[in-house]
Scaffold this active site. Sequence first.
Site, PDB file in Angstrom:
ATOM      1  N   LYS A 173      -9.454 -21.516  -7.777  1.00  0.00           N
ATOM      2  CA  LYS A 173      -9.278 -19.926  -7.598  1.00  0.00           C
ATOM      3  C   LYS A 173      -9.378 -19.230  -8.918  1.00  0.00           C
ATOM      4  CE  LYS A 173      -6.444 -17.231  -7.350  1.00  0.00           C
ATOM      5  NZ  LYS A 173      -7.006 -15.695  -7.678  1.00  0.00           N
ATOM      6  N   GLU A 248      -1.362 -22.367 -19.325  1.00  0.00           N
ATOM      7  CA  GLU A 248      -1.912 -21.683 -20.603  1.00  0.00           C
ATOM      8  C   GLU A 248      -1.636 -20.213 -20.324  1.00  0.00           C
ATOM      9  OE1 GLU A 248      -3.288 -23.027 -23.268  1.00  0.00           O
ATOM     10  OE2 GLU A 248      -3.782 -25.176 -22.315  1.00  0.00           O
ATOM     11  N   CYS A 282      -6.094 -13.821 -25.141  1.00  0.00           N
ATOM     12  CA  CYS A 282      -4.774 -14.271 -25.365  1.00  0.00           C
ATOM     13  C   CYS A 282      -4.184 -14.662 -26.787  1.00  0.00           C
ATOM     14  CB  CYS A 282      -4.700 -15.558 -24.235  1.00  0.00           C
ATOM     15  SG  CYS A 282      -5.915 -16.825 -24.772  1.00  0.00           S
ATOM     16  N   GLU A 382       3.326  -8.497 -24.606  1.00  0.00           N
ATOM     17  CA  GLU A 382       1.918  -8.605 -24.715  1.00  0.00           C
ATOM     18  C   GLU A 382       1.151  -7.350 -23.933  1.00  0.00           C
ATOM     19  OE1 GLU A 382      -0.081 -11.440 -22.038  1.00  0.00           O
ATOM     20  OE2 GLU A 382      -1.221 -12.465 -23.482  1.00  0.00           O
TER      21      GLU A 382
HETATM   22  P1  NAD Z   1      -2.557 -13.159 -14.136  1.00  0.00           P
HETATM   23  O1  NAD Z   1      -1.365 -13.983 -14.393  1.00  0.00           O
HETATM   24  O2  NAD Z   1      -2.251 -11.862 -13.474  1.00  0.00           O
HETATM   25  O3  NAD Z   1      -3.518 -14.053 -13.055  1.00  0.00           O
HETATM   26  C1  NAD Z   1      -4.248 -15.249 -13.588  1.00  0.00           C
HETATM   27  C2  NAD Z   1      -4.780 -16.120 -12.258  1.00  0.00           C
HETATM   28  O4  NAD Z   1      -3.429 -16.315 -11.741  1.00  0.00           O
HETATM   29  C3  NAD Z   1      -5.338 -15.307 -11.154  1.00  0.00           C
HETATM   30  O5  NAD Z   1      -6.373 -16.168 -10.780  1.00  0.00           O
HETATM   31  C4  NAD Z   1      -4.330 -14.640 -10.127  1.00  0.00           C
HETATM   32  O6  NAD Z   1      -4.892 -14.755  -9.105  1.00  0.00           O
HETATM   33  C5  NAD Z   1      -3.390 -16.160 -10.158  1.00  0.00           C
HETATM   34  N1  NAD Z   1      -2.136 -15.740  -9.632  1.00  0.00           N
HETATM   35  C6  NAD Z   1      -1.345 -14.462  -9.983  1.00  0.00           C
HETATM   36  N2  NAD Z   1      -0.312 -14.561  -9.404  1.00  0.00           N
HETATM   37  C7  NAD Z   1      -0.081 -16.004  -8.774  1.00  0.00           C
HETATM   38  C8  NAD Z   1       0.809 -16.472  -7.949  1.00  0.00           C
HETATM   39  N3  NAD Z   1       1.984 -15.996  -7.779  1.00  0.00           N
HETATM   40  N4  NAD Z   1       0.507 -17.897  -7.806  1.00  0.00           N
HETATM   41  C9  NAD Z   1      -0.646 -18.396  -8.213  1.00  0.00           C
HETATM   42  N5  NAD Z   1      -1.515 -17.711  -8.754  1.00  0.00           N
HETATM   43  C10 NAD Z   1      -1.573 -16.401  -9.402  1.00  0.00           C
HETATM   44  O7  NAD Z   1      -3.305 -12.989 -15.526  1.00  0.00           O
HETATM   45  P2  NAD Z   1      -4.785 -12.044 -15.888  1.00  0.00           P
HETATM   46  O8  NAD Z   1      -4.325 -10.586 -15.908  1.00  0.00           O
HETATM   47  O9  NAD Z   1      -5.735 -12.714 -15.017  1.00  0.00           O
HETATM   48  O10 NAD Z   1      -5.007 -12.693 -17.198  1.00  0.00           O
HETATM   49  C11 NAD Z   1      -4.240 -11.987 -18.263  1.00  0.00           C
HETATM   50  C12 NAD Z   1      -2.982 -13.123 -18.819  1.00  0.00           C
HETATM   51  O11 NAD Z   1      -3.746 -14.434 -19.159  1.00  0.00           O
HETATM   52  C13 NAD Z   1      -2.676 -12.811 -20.101  1.00  0.00           C
HETATM   53  O12 NAD Z   1      -1.180 -12.874 -19.902  1.00  0.00           O
HETATM   54  C14 NAD Z   1      -3.077 -13.697 -20.879  1.00  0.00           C
HETATM   55  O13 NAD Z   1      -2.303 -13.694 -22.278  1.00  0.00           O
HETATM   56  C15 NAD Z   1      -3.337 -14.911 -20.222  1.00  0.00           C
HETATM   57  N6  NAD Z   1      -4.342 -15.902 -20.749  1.00  0.00           N
HETATM   58  C16 NAD Z   1      -3.825 -16.747 -21.373  1.00  0.00           C
HETATM   59  C17 NAD Z   1      -4.885 -17.992 -21.803  1.00  0.00           C
HETATM   60  C18 NAD Z   1      -4.373 -19.185 -22.495  1.00  0.00           C
HETATM   61  O14 NAD Z   1      -5.237 -19.846 -22.720  1.00  0.00           O
HETATM   62  N7  NAD Z   1      -3.238 -19.417 -22.901  1.00  0.00           N
HETATM   63  C19 NAD Z   1      -6.179 -17.343 -21.951  1.00  0.00           C
HETATM   64  C20 NAD Z   1      -6.575 -16.658 -21.153  1.00  0.00           C
HETATM   65  C21 NAD Z   1      -5.558 -15.467 -20.700  1.00  0.00           C
END
Ligand code: NAD
Length: 475
Positions: A173, A248, A282, A382
Amino acid sequence: MSASIGTLTDHWIDGARTGGGAGSIEVVNPADGSVLAEVPRGGAAEVDAAVLAARQAFVSWSRVPVADRAAMVLRIREGIKNRHEELARSITAEMGSPIAFARSVQLGMPMATSKGVAALAEDFAWSEEIGNSLVVREPAGVVGAITPWNYPLHQVVAKVAPALVAGCTVVLKPSEVAPLTAGMLAEITAEAGLPAGVLNVVHGTGPEAGEALAAHPGVDMVSFTGSVGAGRRVQEVAAGTIKRVALELGGKSANIVLDDADLTKAVKVGLGNCFINGGQTCTAWTRLLVPESLHDQVVEQLVAASAKYTVGDPTDESTRIGPMSSETQRSRVESYIARGVEEGAELAVGGPSRPDGLDTGAYVRPTIFSGVRPDMTIAQEEIFGPVLSVLPYSDVDEAVSIANNTIYGLAGAVFAGTQERGVEVARRMRTGQVDVNGGAFNPLAPFGGYKQSGTGRELGRYGLEEFLEVKSIQL
Ligand code: NAD
């Protein structure tokens, strides 16, 4: 936008394009607000179909010899290489990453990590003897992979490549903000000969498709990358079926500059790390910790270095910072900058307004705050934009304490006069990876977080192990 990107917008289930779901989601180019495409807003029914396909495909895929699975990953990598420019342009269009960065890093990372995990397969200890037991490593099963928008191809490949080598099948997804690249990857896997059902893609929002996937009884493991809040929710809904969850999550990483460091290098590398991809990384070192006595000198150097970070059209080869990934992200970053000003941090560069001449598009001003206190919001939360906070410290103990005093623990850096001194401080940081004096990214090193930055590790051998079960056979 090229015509081909417009065709890659369906779900990909059991080797076929299919629509389905409660309407559609617009994919918006953050540079100008134009609609690039629409993807279907899938939900429980589409996730059910994809999980069924993945379960059926698991029976044969898990029995394909590991060398052939690794060879398949290399064929997919070849397909990525052949469509390098098209993929880079897709990423630039869907989330605003500057084109030069998209080519070198957004594409460079998946090329490196997929090659790394395929090479590991040969020497990996797939079985061992412990006393009278034969201990074997077996695929975890059907993996639910949920990914963010900031590195739309890398985050997907970091899960799919090791999962395939391990013998798992996958339901992906991708982020609804930047879903187009994942569709292109599905097409590449089909061209590479990956059997139907081994990789499935369901588009949709997190609360709908994402939660349906995390909760699904037919999914054996969830591998999630995203924010802490969404990760927490994934862990909650996955708990119903006691499935394995790898998270992650976000970060607020500290870069500790010691008093004997090469300041010119620390400023150049440190600022670059914070600002690349518009600060939407991240692992970004968003807190620069400097000795009190060097604070003003470092800020002066940062201000000079920041002039190189030109903001503008991400398709322009010379742009260093494009728009934020969406209008939502732009207003979030801008409100954090305003909060920093309200809480009394000093603005050395930037501020809470649009960059000159960029009245439309999701642009923010790259910002550097000096004299930041550890308890300020901009030093704790963040931001996920090009915003650097400079915090003075009195001695190394205080620097370590400030570095460790957030809910996060994803990455970090130390700049020191000697490697020994740098490693000594790196060992005291409660975080998953630390670069000393600008040590380079290693695609085979374990990657993941301490504390609320997550559980589990991606990349290399540790990343492969995430997708394996362990079985003991007594003889
Ligand atoms: P997000 O959490 O909004 O979304 C990430 C994914 O999760 C998307 O596909 C989204 O549709 C899904 N999602 C959202 N709510 C959900 C739920 N309730 N149940 C299941 N899936 C759900 O994050 P974003 O805005 O897309 O990305 C930014 C964030 O990602 C930042 O916090 C960043 O630090 C983190 N990030 C972490 C890493 C790592 O490797 N640690 C890498 C890249 C990004």
